[in-house]
Design a protein around this motif. Structure first.
Motif, PDB file in Angstrom:
ATOM      1  N   THR A  37       0.820  -1.211  -0.031  1.00 16.41           N
ATOM      2  CA  THR A  37       0.091   0.071   0.033  1.00 16.41           C
ATOM      3  C   THR A  37       0.929   1.342  -0.065  1.00 16.41           C
ATOM      4  O   THR A  37       0.530   2.275  -0.608  1.00 16.41           O
ATOM      5  N   ARG A  38       1.995   1.245   0.766  1.00 21.05           N
ATOM      6  CA  ARG A  38       2.729   2.452   0.687  1.00 21.05           C
ATOM      7  C   ARG A  38       3.229   2.869  -0.710  1.00 21.05           C
ATOM      8  O   ARG A  38       3.202   4.054  -1.029  1.00 21.05           O
ATOM      9  N   ALA A  39       3.686   1.725  -1.307  1.00 23.14           N
ATOM     10  CA  ALA A  39       4.245   2.048  -2.879  1.00 23.14           C
ATOM     11  C   ALA A  39       3.050   2.650  -3.620  1.00 23.14           C
ATOM     12  O   ALA A  39       3.248   3.328  -4.326  1.00 23.14           O
ATOM     13  N   PHE A  40       1.971   1.926  -3.270  1.00 21.15           N
ATOM     14  CA  PHE A  40       0.758   2.381  -4.300  1.00 21.15           C
ATOM     15  C   PHE A  40       0.278   3.831  -3.961  1.00 21.15           C
ATOM     16  O   PHE A  40       0.196   4.678  -4.828  1.00 21.15           O
ATOM     17  N   ALA A  41       0.372   4.328  -2.814  1.00 21.83           N
ATOM     18  CA  ALA A  41       0.010   5.543  -2.184  1.00 21.83           C
ATOM     19  C   ALA A  41       0.911   6.584  -2.672  1.00 21.83           C
ATOM     20  O   ALA A  41       0.610   7.726  -2.917  1.00 21.83           O
ATOM     21  N   GLU A  42       2.354   6.109  -2.896  1.00 22.10           N
ATOM     22  CA  GLU A  42       3.223   7.054  -3.323  1.00 22.10           C
ATOM     23  C   GLU A  42       3.553   7.025  -4.801  1.00 22.10           C
ATOM     24  O   GLU A  42       4.519   7.653  -5.376  1.00 22.10           O
ATOM     25  N   GLY A  43       2.720   6.213  -5.785  1.00 18.43           N
ATOM     26  CA  GLY A  43       2.811   6.310  -6.859  1.00 18.43           C
ATOM     27  C   GLY A  43       3.941   5.297  -7.540  1.00 18.43           C
ATOM     28  O   GLY A  43       4.219   5.182  -8.541  1.00 18.43           O
ATOM     29  N   GLY A  44       4.244   4.339  -6.686  1.00 20.29           N
ATOM     30  CA  GLY A  44       5.223   3.324  -6.993  1.00 20.29           C
ATOM     31  C   GLY A  44       4.472   1.959  -7.911  1.00 20.29           C
ATOM     32  O   GLY A  44       3.141   1.726  -7.362  1.00 20.29           O
ATOM     33  N   ARG A  45       5.174   1.330  -8.706  1.00 21.75           N
ATOM     34  CA  ARG A  45       4.134   0.276  -9.360  1.00 21.75           C
ATOM     35  C   ARG A  45       4.327  -0.999  -8.656  1.00 21.75           C
ATOM     36  O   ARG A  45       3.552  -1.863  -9.079  1.00 21.75           O
ATOM     37  N   ASP A  46       5.115  -1.202  -7.669  1.00 25.01           N
ATOM     38  CA  ASP A  46       5.317  -2.492  -7.040  1.00 25.01           C
ATOM     39  C   ASP A  46       4.396  -2.790  -5.876  1.00 25.01           C
ATOM     40  O   ASP A  46       4.807  -2.791  -4.555  1.00 25.01           O
ATOM     41  N   TRP A  47       3.023  -3.016  -6.358  1.00 23.06           N
ATOM     42  CA  TRP A  47       2.131  -3.259  -5.363  1.00 23.06           C
ATOM     43  C   TRP A  47       1.337  -4.487  -6.073  1.00 23.06           C
ATOM     44  O   TRP A  47       1.423  -4.735  -7.443  1.00 23.06           O
ATOM     45  N   GLY A  51      26.133 -11.509   5.541  1.00 23.43           N
ATOM     46  CA  GLY A  51      27.304 -10.932   5.312  1.00 23.43           C
ATOM     47  C   GLY A  51      28.355 -10.937   6.411  1.00 23.43           C
ATOM     48  O   GLY A  51      29.405 -11.268   6.296  1.00 23.43           O
ATOM     49  N   ARG A  52      27.959 -11.018   7.475  1.00 16.60           N
ATOM     50  CA  ARG A  52      28.843 -11.197   8.845  1.00 16.60           C
ATOM     51  C   ARG A  52      29.325 -12.430   8.721  1.00 16.60           C
ATOM     52  O   ARG A  52      30.401 -12.819   9.491  1.00 16.60           O
ATOM     53  N   GLN A  53      28.512 -13.600   8.149  1.00 14.39           N
ATOM     54  CA  GLN A  53      29.191 -14.896   8.052  1.00 14.39           C
ATOM     55  C   GLN A  53      30.180 -15.351   6.975  1.00 14.39           C
ATOM     56  O   GLN A  53      30.946 -16.051   6.682  1.00 14.39           O
ATOM     57  N   GLY A  54      30.417 -14.081   6.142  1.00 17.71           N
ATOM     58  CA  GLY A  54      31.300 -14.137   5.037  1.00 17.71           C
ATOM     59  C   GLY A  54      30.878 -14.598   3.653  1.00 17.71           C
ATOM     60  O   GLY A  54      31.342 -14.719   2.726  1.00 17.71           O
ATOM     61  N   HIS A  55      29.297 -14.615   3.665  1.00 17.71           N
ATOM     62  CA  HIS A  55      28.711 -14.945   2.475  1.00 17.71           C
ATOM     63  C   HIS A  55      28.261 -13.762   1.596  1.00 17.71           C
ATOM     64  O   HIS A  55      28.152 -12.397   1.779  1.00 17.71           O
ATOM     65  N   ALA A  56      28.950 -13.966   0.418  1.00 17.94           N
ATOM     66  CA  ALA A  56      29.411 -12.693  -0.554  1.00 17.94           C
ATOM     67  C   ALA A  56      27.989 -12.750  -1.348  1.00 17.94           C
ATOM     68  O   ALA A  56      28.020 -13.125  -2.725  1.00 17.94           O
ATOM     69  N   ILE A  57      26.773 -12.192  -0.811  1.00 15.74           N
ATOM     70  CA  ILE A  57      25.625 -12.555  -1.575  1.00 15.74           C
ATOM     71  C   ILE A  57      25.479 -11.137  -2.437  1.00 15.74           C
ATOM     72  O   ILE A  57      26.211 -10.100  -2.286  1.00 15.74           O
ATOM     73  N   VAL A  58      24.557 -10.881  -3.345  1.00 17.47           N
ATOM     74  CA  VAL A  58      24.294  -9.816  -4.112  1.00 17.47           C
ATOM     75  C   VAL A  58      22.998  -9.212  -3.628  1.00 17.47           C
ATOM     76  O   VAL A  58      21.841  -9.734  -3.562  1.00 17.47           O
ATOM     77  N   ALA A  59      23.104  -8.253  -2.901  1.00 16.51           N
ATOM     78  CA  ALA A  59      21.981  -7.494  -2.149  1.00 16.51           C
ATOM     79  C   ALA A  59      21.185  -6.646  -3.142  1.00 16.51           C
ATOM     80  O   ALA A  59      21.744  -5.832  -3.885  1.00 16.51           O
ATOM     81  N   MET A  60      20.008  -7.257  -3.377  1.00 24.67           N
ATOM     82  CA  MET A  60      19.046  -6.512  -4.186  1.00 24.67           C
ATOM     83  C   MET A  60      18.035  -5.511  -3.611  1.00 24.67           C
ATOM     84  O   MET A  60      17.911  -5.503  -2.614  1.00 24.67           O
ATOM     85  N   PRO A  61      17.468  -4.672  -4.446  1.00 26.88           N
ATOM     86  CA  PRO A  61      16.552  -3.673  -3.744  1.00 26.88           C
ATOM     87  C   PRO A  61      15.518  -4.294  -3.128  1.00 26.88           C
ATOM     88  O   PRO A  61      14.868  -5.339  -3.620  1.00 26.88           O
ATOM     89  N   ARG A  62      14.904  -3.844  -1.944  1.00 24.55           N
ATOM     90  CA  ARG A  62      13.988  -4.750  -1.301  1.00 24.55           C
ATOM     91  C   ARG A  62      12.765  -4.198  -1.797  1.00 24.55           C
ATOM     92  O   ARG A  62      12.329  -2.947  -1.921  1.00 24.55           O
ATOM     93  N   GLU A  63      11.835  -5.414  -2.291  1.00 19.05           N
ATOM     94  CA  GLU A  63      10.561  -5.180  -2.944  1.00 19.05           C
ATOM     95  C   GLU A  63       9.741  -4.731  -1.943  1.00 19.05           C
ATOM     96  O   GLU A  63       9.570  -5.346  -0.986  1.00 19.05           O
ATOM     97  N   PRO A  64       8.822  -3.625  -2.138  1.00 23.40           N
ATOM     98  CA  PRO A  64       7.894  -3.016  -1.062  1.00 23.40           C
ATOM     99  C   PRO A  64       6.735  -4.162  -0.951  1.00 23.40           C
ATOM    100  O   PRO A  64       6.133  -3.835   0.323  1.00 23.40           O
ATOM    101  N   SER A  65       6.459  -5.065  -1.913  1.00 22.34           N
ATOM    102  CA  SER A  65       5.440  -5.805  -1.926  1.00 22.34           C
ATOM    103  C   SER A  65       5.907  -7.352  -1.364  1.00 22.34           C
ATOM    104  O   SER A  65       6.684  -7.685  -2.181  1.00 22.34           O
TER     105      SER A  65
END
Length: 272
Positions: free
Chosen positions: A100-110, A175-189
């Motif tokens: 809902t927050r994304a919806f209310a602010e005009g974002g497409r990810d809902w 990350g603290r365990q040494g895992h080299a992940i690829v952190a992606m943008p957090r999807e609001p939904s």
């Protein structure tokens, strides 16, 4: 001996698709991409937003879906909880607008999330993201689809290099365990986050505490039917339509990666 509740028929699934499409048109009538919604916005006790669009979609789906299966109970983020659902083997679990927050602010990810649940397990799940023109759906035992085409979760097996979206704290624990992940943008939904694991747009999607049934019940089945799983912090699958429809930390990934993430996060938690 009580008869087992019947599954949805093909005709009923067609009617659900029609209902969720109409719900999307209702939501879009309030939506302004890149701008604040035309709907009035209020805030609940937990400071999460609710709009007139959420309420309008909720009312429409309540009427449409209960006409399709009046024998099912009802659980929705925007409806007063009726404890009678606990006595029903079948339940509709709905989020009229997840994100809902994304919806209310005009974002497409809902998205609009509809799950048909039998005795705690999702039997059919549909997730409609109107601003992206994407329909994810699954029926238990019949695979998962996006806009009618089959989808599969990624084949990533190692945590290292995995594309993962979720709360910053959970990513930092890896990350603290040494895992080299690829952190992606957090999807609001959260529902869309899990759906994008199902279609291999992400390798894993994480959720912090306080996810509710309506956030995940449909996406859970879509991910499972795409060759993945949604797990609690203890590695168990969530169950739905309990007295308190809320969950702790969740990990969604393919069947090889998910248990490794569960174990890694448990080790980090144990070492704190």
């Amino acid at each position: 001996m009580q008869d087992t509740p019947s599954a949805l028929t093909d005709d009923e699934l067609d009617r659900i698709r029609a209902a969720i499409a109409e719900a999307g048109r209702i939501a879009l009538s309030f939506f302004a991409e890149g701008a604040r919604t035309r709907a009035a916005v209020a805030f609940k006790g937990d400071r999460s937003p609710v709009t007139d669009a959420d309420i309008a979609v909720d009312r429409f789906l309540n009427d449409a879906l209960t006409r399709i299966r009046p024998d099912a109970g009802w659980l929705s983020e925007e409806s007063a909880d009726d404890p009678a659902r606990l006595d029903r083997p079948l339940t509709w679990i709905v989020d009229p607008i997840d994100g809902t927050r994304a919806f209310a602010e005009g974002g497409r990810d809902w998205a609009i999330s509809v799950a048909f649940v039998r005795e705690g397990e999702t039997q059919a799940g549909l997730l409609w993201a109107p601003a992206h023109d994407l329909l994810y759906e699954a029926r238990a035992g019949a695979g998962a689809r996006r806009n009618g085409l089959p989808i599969r979760a990624s084949r990533q097996q190692e945590i290292a290099g995995a594309r993962i979206a979720g709360p910053r704290g959970m990513l930092e624990r890896l990350g603290r365990q040494g895992h080299a992940i690829v952190a992606m943008p957090r999807e609001p939904s959260l529902a869309l986050r899990l759906a994008r694991v199902a279609d291999a747009g992400l390798d894993a999607g994480l959720a912090g505490e306080n996810a509710h049934d309506w956030d995940i019940a449909a996406a859970d089945l879509i991910l499972r039917e795409a060759g993945g799983r949604l797990s609690t912090a203890g590695g168990a699958p969530p169950r739905y339509n309990g007295r308190l429809p809320v969950h702790g930390r969740l990990i969604g990934a393919n069947n090889a990666l998910a248990p490794r993430l569960v174990a890694a996060l448990a080790r980090e938690e144990a070492g704190r």
